[in-house]
Design an enzyme around this catalytic site. Structure first.
Site, PDB file in Angstrom:
ATOM      1  N   SER A 111       0.802  -1.217   0.000  1.00  0.00           N
ATOM      2  CA  SER A 111       0.000   0.000   0.000  1.00  0.00           C
ATOM      3  C   SER A 111       0.840   1.275   0.000  1.00  0.00           C
ATOM      4  O   SER A 111       0.456   2.261  -0.622  1.00  0.00           O
ATOM      5  CB  SER A 111      -0.977   0.000   1.173  1.00  0.00           C
ATOM      6  OG  SER A 111      -0.288  -0.009   2.407  1.00  0.00           O
ATOM      7  N   GLU A 112       1.971   1.278   0.696  1.00  0.00           N
ATOM      8  CA  GLU A 112       2.788   2.495   0.727  1.00  0.00           C
ATOM      9  C   GLU A 112       4.275   2.161   0.711  1.00  0.00           C
ATOM     10  O   GLU A 112       4.711   1.191   1.335  1.00  0.00           O
ATOM     11  CB  GLU A 112       2.528   3.319   2.001  1.00  0.00           C
ATOM     12  CG  GLU A 112       1.091   3.709   2.236  1.00  0.00           C
ATOM     13  CD  GLU A 112       0.622   4.881   1.401  1.00  0.00           C
ATOM     14  OE1 GLU A 112       1.467   5.524   0.745  1.00  0.00           O
ATOM     15  OE2 GLU A 112      -0.579   5.160   1.421  1.00  0.00           O
TER      16      GLU A 112
END
Length: 272
Positions: free
Chosen positions: A51-52
């Site tokens: 996600s990041e």
């Protein structure tokens, strides 16, 4: 700080908001001595496919920190900030009382408290809105399941029963059409349980179908739950199949303290 040459940079993957291996929310962390091109940063985030991915460079009084999903650069990310602080303290020899990060959301600080790390983030007070016509269909729930809806950078959906959250299977092709950073569904925790509230976060709009633990979302979940429960300290759990947890303290200066643990799962290098 580890150096990198034009073809190689260090990489760490850290699970944030958990003390268990393969729990919480994985974040990539890449220390840099100078900025690479935005295209390269985005390509690394796509390659990681989590996600990041956080990137940071030293500045005079701390670090300049940026966060990328596989789809875009974002304004605020909690778990990757926690992961970055973990790397600084545990892999790069940082010994300061707190770390100052210069970000798109202003100056954020992280301090270490034993096995926990405390992030000091700005609060966003959500505003009530009507239920969008396509929201319930996108989430696969009915309107009677919903107590209310609020708008922050995310759409917040307050549900009547926490059991609904565990069984939700949103339609991402429909959810991506909701005009917000993402949609966070939340419900009160069990009265005899350890958590004041639970949540799940969905963000196909930014290339993340589901994020296990979204620190930034708690900067608007906490003020909402403070209003609902008339308290300022919370234990929260987020996630579907994969879960993590955090402690939250709402201060009277429109800041929230988010406490969580972290552990590293991967260490390596990117060759460009």
């Amino acid at each position: 700080m580890q150096n990198h040459n034009a073809n190689s940079i260090p990489f760490y993957q850290v699970d944030a908001f958990t003390s268990q291996p393969f729990g919480g929310n994985p974040a990539g962390v890449c220390p840099l001595t100078e900025w690479l091109s935005d295209e390269t940063l985005q390509a690394i985030a796509i390659e990681n496919n989590i996600s990041e991915t956080a990137f940071f460079v030293p500045v005079e009084d701390g670090y300049h920190l940026r966060w990328f999903t596989p789809g875009c650069e974002v304004d605020l990310c909690g778990h990757a900030t926690l992961a970055t602080a973990w790397v600084l303290y545990n892999k790069l020899g940082y010994t300061g009382e707190l770390v100052r990060f210069h970000t798109r959301s202003g100056v954020l600080t992280v301090s270490r408290h034993g096995e926990e790390y405390c992030m000091d983030f700005p609060v966003t007070w959500p505003e009530p809105v009507a239920i969008a016509p396509n929201l319930t269909e996108s989430l696969g729930i009915s309107e009677k399941d919903i107590i209310g809806v609020w708008k922050a950078p995310d759409i917040i959906v307050l549900l009547r029963d926490k059991a609904i959250i565990d069984t939700m299977e949103p339609d991402m092709n429909k959810l991506v059409q909701i005009k917000a950073r993402g949609v966070v569904c939340t419900a009160e925790g069990a009265h005899d349980g350890p958590f004041d509230f639970i949540s799940r976060w969905f963000g196909p709009q930014v290339g993340v179908n589901e994020d296990p633990v979204t620190g930034s979302a708690h900067t608007w979940l906490v003020p909402l739950w403070s209003t609902l429960l008339n308290k300022t300290e919370f234990c929260a759990q987020q996630g579907g199949t994969r879960k993590g947890e955090l402690r939250c303290v709402l201060r009277d200066d429109d800041r929230v303290e988010l406490y969580g643990s972290a552990r590293m799962t991967i260490e390596g290098r990117f060759y460009l």
